[in-house]
Design an enzyme around this catalytic site. Structure first.
Site, mmCIF file in Angstrom:
data_model
loop_
_atom_site.group_PDB
_atom_site.id
_atom_site.type_symbol
_atom_site.label_atom_id
_atom_site.label_comp_id
_atom_site.label_asym_id
_atom_site.label_seq_id
_atom_site.Cartn_x
_atom_site.Cartn_y
_atom_site.Cartn_z
ATOM 1 N N LYS A 97 37.247 27.175 36.373
ATOM 2 C CA LYS A 97 36.330 28.361 36.247
ATOM 3 C C LYS A 97 36.655 28.862 34.696
ATOM 4 O O LYS A 97 37.613 28.434 34.000
ATOM 5 C CB LYS A 97 36.700 29.513 37.226
ATOM 6 N N TYR A 141 26.465 29.120 45.366
ATOM 7 C CA TYR A 141 27.364 30.263 45.912
ATOM 8 C C TYR A 141 26.240 30.929 46.869
ATOM 9 O O TYR A 141 26.421 32.230 47.087
ATOM 10 C CB TYR A 141 27.897 31.178 44.971
ATOM 11 N N PHE A 148 30.656 41.274 46.147
ATOM 12 C CA PHE A 148 31.160 40.498 44.936
ATOM 13 C C PHE A 148 30.303 39.557 44.458
ATOM 14 O O PHE A 148 30.501 39.082 43.236
ATOM 15 C CB PHE A 148 32.423 40.059 45.367
ATOM 16 N N ARG A 156 42.507 22.006 48.316
ATOM 17 C CA ARG A 156 42.457 23.379 48.619
ATOM 18 C C ARG A 156 43.970 24.007 48.923
ATOM 19 O O ARG A 156 44.271 25.019 48.408
ATOM 20 C CB ARG A 156 41.739 23.507 50.204
ATOM 21 N N THR A 197 42.599 32.682 48.177
ATOM 22 C CA THR A 197 41.534 32.949 47.320
ATOM 23 C C THR A 197 41.892 34.075 46.319
ATOM 24 O O THR A 197 41.609 33.961 45.195
ATOM 25 C CB THR A 197 40.571 33.634 48.132
ATOM 26 N N ARG A 238 46.387 29.171 42.067
ATOM 27 C CA ARG A 238 46.188 30.388 41.847
ATOM 28 C C ARG A 238 47.654 31.293 41.987
ATOM 29 O O ARG A 238 47.539 32.343 41.279
ATOM 30 C CB ARG A 238 45.212 30.788 43.123
ATOM 31 N N ASN A 281 39.980 33.875 39.524
ATOM 32 C CA ASN A 281 41.055 33.082 40.282
ATOM 33 C C ASN A 281 41.115 31.412 40.002
ATOM 34 O O ASN A 281 41.376 30.716 40.749
ATOM 35 C CB ASN A 281 40.809 33.288 42.080
ATOM 36 N N HIS A 300 37.704 26.501 41.602
ATOM 37 C CA HIS A 300 36.756 26.115 42.718
ATOM 38 C C HIS A 300 37.027 24.899 43.250
ATOM 39 O O HIS A 300 37.356 24.092 42.752
ATOM 40 C CB HIS A 300 35.322 26.396 42.460
ATOM 41 N N GLU A 315 27.801 19.934 46.856
ATOM 42 C CA GLU A 315 28.368 20.411 45.536
ATOM 43 C C GLU A 315 28.570 19.291 44.594
ATOM 44 O O GLU A 315 28.259 19.560 43.539
ATOM 45 C CB GLU A 315 29.715 21.394 45.640
HETATM 46 P P1 IDP Z 1 37.477 30.455 47.771
HETATM 47 O O1 IDP Z 1 37.062 30.245 46.158
HETATM 48 O O2 IDP Z 1 38.900 30.315 47.859
HETATM 49 O O3 IDP Z 1 36.708 29.306 48.816
HETATM 50 P P2 IDP Z 1 35.318 32.181 48.767
HETATM 51 O O4 IDP Z 1 35.455 33.105 49.809
HETATM 52 O O5 IDP Z 1 34.605 30.900 49.051
HETATM 53 O O6 IDP Z 1 36.808 31.634 48.199
HETATM 54 O O7 IDP Z 1 34.698 33.096 47.408
HETATM 55 C C1 IDP Z 1 34.282 32.514 46.465
HETATM 56 C C2 IDP Z 1 34.843 33.107 45.295
HETATM 57 O O8 IDP Z 1 34.231 34.488 45.243
HETATM 58 C C3 IDP Z 1 36.061 33.363 45.111
HETATM 59 O O9 IDP Z 1 36.929 32.131 44.573
HETATM 60 C C4 IDP Z 1 36.245 34.543 44.069
HETATM 61 O O10 IDP Z 1 36.147 34.001 42.829
HETATM 62 C C5 IDP Z 1 35.212 35.260 44.409
HETATM 63 N N1 IDP Z 1 35.576 36.502 45.576
HETATM 64 C C6 IDP Z 1 35.686 36.061 46.842
HETATM 65 N N2 IDP Z 1 36.099 37.140 47.756
HETATM 66 C C7 IDP Z 1 35.842 38.119 46.711
HETATM 67 C C8 IDP Z 1 36.392 39.507 46.551
HETATM 68 O O11 IDP Z 1 36.737 40.276 47.630
HETATM 69 N N3 IDP Z 1 36.298 40.274 45.461
HETATM 70 C C9 IDP Z 1 35.893 39.606 44.217
HETATM 71 N N4 IDP Z 1 35.617 38.272 44.276
HETATM 72 C C10 IDP Z 1 35.700 37.587 45.326
HETATM 73 MG MG MG Z 2 34.597 28.972 49.231
#
Ligand code: IDP
Ligand code: MG
Length: 156
Positions: free
Chosen positions: A9, A49, A57, A85, A91, A102, A112, A115, A126
């Protein structure tokens, strides 16, 4: 063998830790079969997304992902989706276990670093979004003879 989509990212690119993250995948024995530095368009971020479009968010996430270049990778190997993963960690950087990408490189919930596709269906979708035909290279790697046990005729 599975192939998964990994995105380093904007925060990972800006902080200059792309190499350290790629090294982790290479050290694990996974193979880089695609790599592209690119700026993600609004349209591509929205498509990628779309499952999150109703989340609070979402707007911030799209703004972040389109703010600065990312490094998009196609990573291949045995159970590459699950292995990647696990290497990424939870996350939120604040929750991710030490030893994960992370967990070791960040504390933010949204910035974070990385992805990774979360299922074979997501990986297929994807990879097609980010790599055009011919941009993923099927190349044979000499080290595979030592990374995998091929004595039974398939990679173990
Ligand atoms: P992942 O990347 O671990 O699969 P997802 O739930 O798919 O997590 O969320 C996608 C992305 O959205 C996360 O990697 C993060 O950048 C952002 N994100 C997810 N949850 C939150 C939140 O509660 N606050 C802010 N950003 C979030
Ligand atoms: Mg995800």
């Amino acid at each position: 063998m599975e192939t998964t989509l990994i995105i380093l990212k904007p925060d990972a690119v800006q902080r200059g830790i792309m190499g350290q993250i790629i090294t982790r995948f290479e050290n694990k024995g996974l193979q880089v079969v695609g790599a592209k530095l690119m700026k993600i368009s609004q349209q591509l971020a929205a498509t990628h997304y779309e499952a999150h479009s109703a989340r609070p968010f979402y707007a911030g996430l799209v703004k972040f992902m389109t703010s600065s270049p990312v490094l998009v990778l196609a990573i291949r190997g045995n159970k590459a989706i699950e292995v990647s993963r696990n290497m990424m960690g939870a996350t939120f950087g604040s929750k991710a276990a030490a030893g994960t990408i992370r967990g070791d490189f960040g504390v933010s919930n949204s910035f974070n670093l990385i992805h990774g596709s979360d299922s074979p269906e997501a990986a297929e979708r994807e990879l097609k979004l980010f790599f055009a035909a011919g941009e993923v290279q099927d190349w044979s790697r000499n080290a595979d003879a030592w990374i995998y046990d091929m004595s039974g005729g398939k990679a173990e």
